[in-house]
Design a protein around this motif. Structure first.
Motif, PDB file in Angstrom:
ATOM      1  N   ALA A 268      -3.148  17.306  -5.032  1.00  0.00           N
ATOM      2  CA  ALA A 268      -4.208  16.406  -4.584  1.00  0.00           C
ATOM      3  C   ALA A 268      -3.652  15.029  -4.246  1.00  0.00           C
ATOM      4  N   LEU A 269      -2.807  14.486  -5.133  1.00  0.00           N
ATOM      5  CA  LEU A 269      -2.196  13.184  -4.861  1.00  0.00           C
ATOM      6  C   LEU A 269      -1.280  13.235  -3.647  1.00  0.00           C
ATOM      7  N   ALA A 270      -0.527  14.328  -3.530  1.00  0.00           N
ATOM      8  CA  ALA A 270       0.436  14.436  -2.439  1.00  0.00           C
ATOM      9  C   ALA A 270      -0.258  14.502  -1.079  1.00  0.00           C
ATOM     10  N   PHE A 271      -1.423  15.142  -1.024  1.00  0.00           N
ATOM     11  CA  PHE A 271      -2.177  15.178   0.224  1.00  0.00           C
ATOM     12  C   PHE A 271      -2.874  13.845   0.496  1.00  0.00           C
TER      13      PHE A 271
ATOM     14  N   GLY B 201       0.787  11.224   0.492  1.00  0.00           N
ATOM     15  CA  GLY B 201       0.996  11.734   1.837  1.00  0.00           C
ATOM     16  C   GLY B 201       0.245  10.945   2.888  1.00  0.00           C
ATOM     17  N   LEU B 202      -1.076  11.091   2.932  1.00  0.00           N
ATOM     18  CA  LEU B 202      -1.874  10.479   3.993  1.00  0.00           C
ATOM     19  C   LEU B 202      -1.810   8.961   3.979  1.00  0.00           C
ATOM     20  N   VAL B 203      -2.069   8.344   2.827  1.00  0.00           N
ATOM     21  CA  VAL B 203      -2.103   6.880   2.769  1.00  0.00           C
ATOM     22  C   VAL B 203      -0.731   6.288   3.054  1.00  0.00           C
ATOM     23  N   GLN B 204       0.324   6.894   2.523  1.00  0.00           N
ATOM     24  CA  GLN B 204       1.668   6.371   2.777  1.00  0.00           C
ATOM     25  C   GLN B 204       2.049   6.535   4.246  1.00  0.00           C
ATOM     26  N   LEU B 205       1.642   7.637   4.851  1.00  0.00           N
ATOM     27  CA  LEU B 205       1.903   7.837   6.274  1.00  0.00           C
ATOM     28  C   LEU B 205       1.200   6.769   7.108  1.00  0.00           C
TER      29      LEU B 205
ATOM     30  N   LEU C 147       0.834  -1.205   0.000  1.00  0.00           N
ATOM     31  CA  LEU C 147       0.000   0.000   0.000  1.00  0.00           C
ATOM     32  C   LEU C 147       0.864   1.248   0.000  1.00  0.00           C
ATOM     33  N   GLY C 148       1.847   1.295   0.881  1.00  0.00           N
ATOM     34  CA  GLY C 148       2.738   2.450   0.922  1.00  0.00           C
ATOM     35  C   GLY C 148       3.551   2.605  -0.345  1.00  0.00           C
ATOM     36  N   LEU C 149       4.012   1.488  -0.907  1.00  0.00           N
ATOM     37  CA  LEU C 149       4.791   1.541  -2.137  1.00  0.00           C
ATOM     38  C   LEU C 149       3.955   2.056  -3.303  1.00  0.00           C
ATOM     39  N   CYS C 150       2.706   1.617  -3.388  1.00  0.00           N
ATOM     40  CA  CYS C 150       1.836   2.079  -4.473  1.00  0.00           C
ATOM     41  C   CYS C 150       1.513   3.558  -4.332  1.00  0.00           C
ATOM     42  N   ALA C 151       1.299   4.015  -3.099  1.00  0.00           N
ATOM     43  CA  ALA C 151       1.032   5.432  -2.870  1.00  0.00           C
ATOM     44  C   ALA C 151       2.228   6.274  -3.283  1.00  0.00           C
TER      45      ALA C 151
ATOM     46  N   LEU D 213       8.505   4.740   4.938  1.00  0.00           N
ATOM     47  CA  LEU D 213       7.181   5.086   4.428  1.00  0.00           C
ATOM     48  C   LEU D 213       6.599   6.295   5.147  1.00  0.00           C
ATOM     49  N   SER D 214       6.770   6.367   6.455  1.00  0.00           N
ATOM     50  CA  SER D 214       6.253   7.530   7.184  1.00  0.00           C
ATOM     51  C   SER D 214       6.969   8.803   6.766  1.00  0.00           C
TER      52      SER D 214
END
Length: 294
Positions: free
Chosen positions: A117-120, A124-128, A87-91, A146-147
């Motif tokens: 938009a993607l970065a937020f 950003g959010l999903v990878q965090l 999930l983090g890698l895909c984000a 990832l964080s």
């Protein structure tokens, strides 16, 4: 295959052949045997069999990019948590992919604000969140990486938010566009240093895992140079920025590759993503020792 045997799909270390005495590698009688089809499947992928000799509750698995682990680890498949790394890698991959295409001048796009938009929301959010779940499963490297990159995309979006935080406008008001470019270049150099630190930790892992951080490291380095070493019009250096975009695309595709390697197994895929280990890695050395003993 049982769940215990499936957990070994990420392990590429050698497993010795079964003894004729019916005793497994841990000194206990073997209670299960692989079918011929399962043995052939294991041999086709790993070059050895059977897998039933390994006690997956005790054995550490080899370094693997699909679980964002550069060192020996225990698979998350035996825990109540899923693997958060894909999930983090895909984000990370999708956000990097879009920004890198813009940096390369795709479709004559000159402003990267669509990435906000993607970065937020994703990078950003999903990878965090994925990084926080890496902390829950005990993966220090994955949680840190990832964080941190989730924080990078959030901070990147904050800088570029039109009419929001006015960071770029306030810097340009104080010293012109050149001051913002210099500031942004220093920002990128800081991430280059951080990525270099993580790169060192992947040198004993898989080639795909190493290449992800290698391409990303070059991306940050070239972007930092491009913003600080400007062209004759005092703008970010176009050839350097485009080159950084190319390496960013390589980082994005490598991240997707590692993500697919972490997702695909015998439960959902007809094929397994191959992983290549460096000759000096623990896996390669143990394979060499096994061949010499044979």
């Amino acid at each position: 295959m049982s769940a215990e045997q499936n957990s070994l799909e990420k392990d590429v270390g050698p497993i010795p052949e079964s003894g004729s005495d019916g005793i497994n590698g841990h000194g206990a009688p073997m209670t299960t045997q692989l079918t011929a089809e399962e043995t052939a499947r294991a041999a086709a992928r790993f070059g050895y069999g059977p897998l039933s000799k390994v006690n997956t509750h005790e054995a550490n698995l080899r370094p693997f990019g699909g679980e964002f682990q550069p060192g020996l680890y225990k698979s998350v498949e035996q825990r109540k948590f899923a693997n958060p790394a894909p999930l983090g890698l895909c984000a990370f991959a999708l956000t990097t992919f879009v920004l890198s295409l813009i940096n390369m001048g795709a479709r004559d796009i000159t402003e990267p604000n669509i990435v906000v938009a993607l970065a937020f929301g994703y990078g950003g959010l999903v990878q965090l969140l994925a990084g926080m779940w890496e902390m829950a499963v005990g993966n220090t490297f994955g949680a840190t990486a990832l964080s941190s990159y989730g924080g990078f995309w959030l901070s990147f979006a904050i800088v570029l938010t039109p009419g929001g935080f006015e960071i770029a406008a306030s810097i340009e008001k104080a010293g012109g566009a050149a001051m913002f470019d210099n500031s942004f270049g220093l920002f990128l150099f800081g991430w280059f240093i951080f990525t270099t630190i993580l790169l060192f930790c992947t040198l004993r892992s898989t080639v795909a895992f190493f290449l992800l951080f290698f391409f990303l490291d070059l991306t940050f380095l070239l972007l930092g140079i491009g913003y600080i070493h400007r062209n004759a019009d005092d703008k970010p250096n176009p050839p350097v920025i485009k080159t950084a975009g190319f390496f960013g695309l390589m980082a994005a595709f490598t991240a997707w590759y590692n993500a697919l390697a972490g997702i695909a197994d015998s439960s959902n895929s007809f094929f397994i993503i191959p992983v290549a280990h460096f000759p000096w890695s623990p896996t390669a050395r143990s394979r060499k020792t096994d061949r010499e003993q044979a």
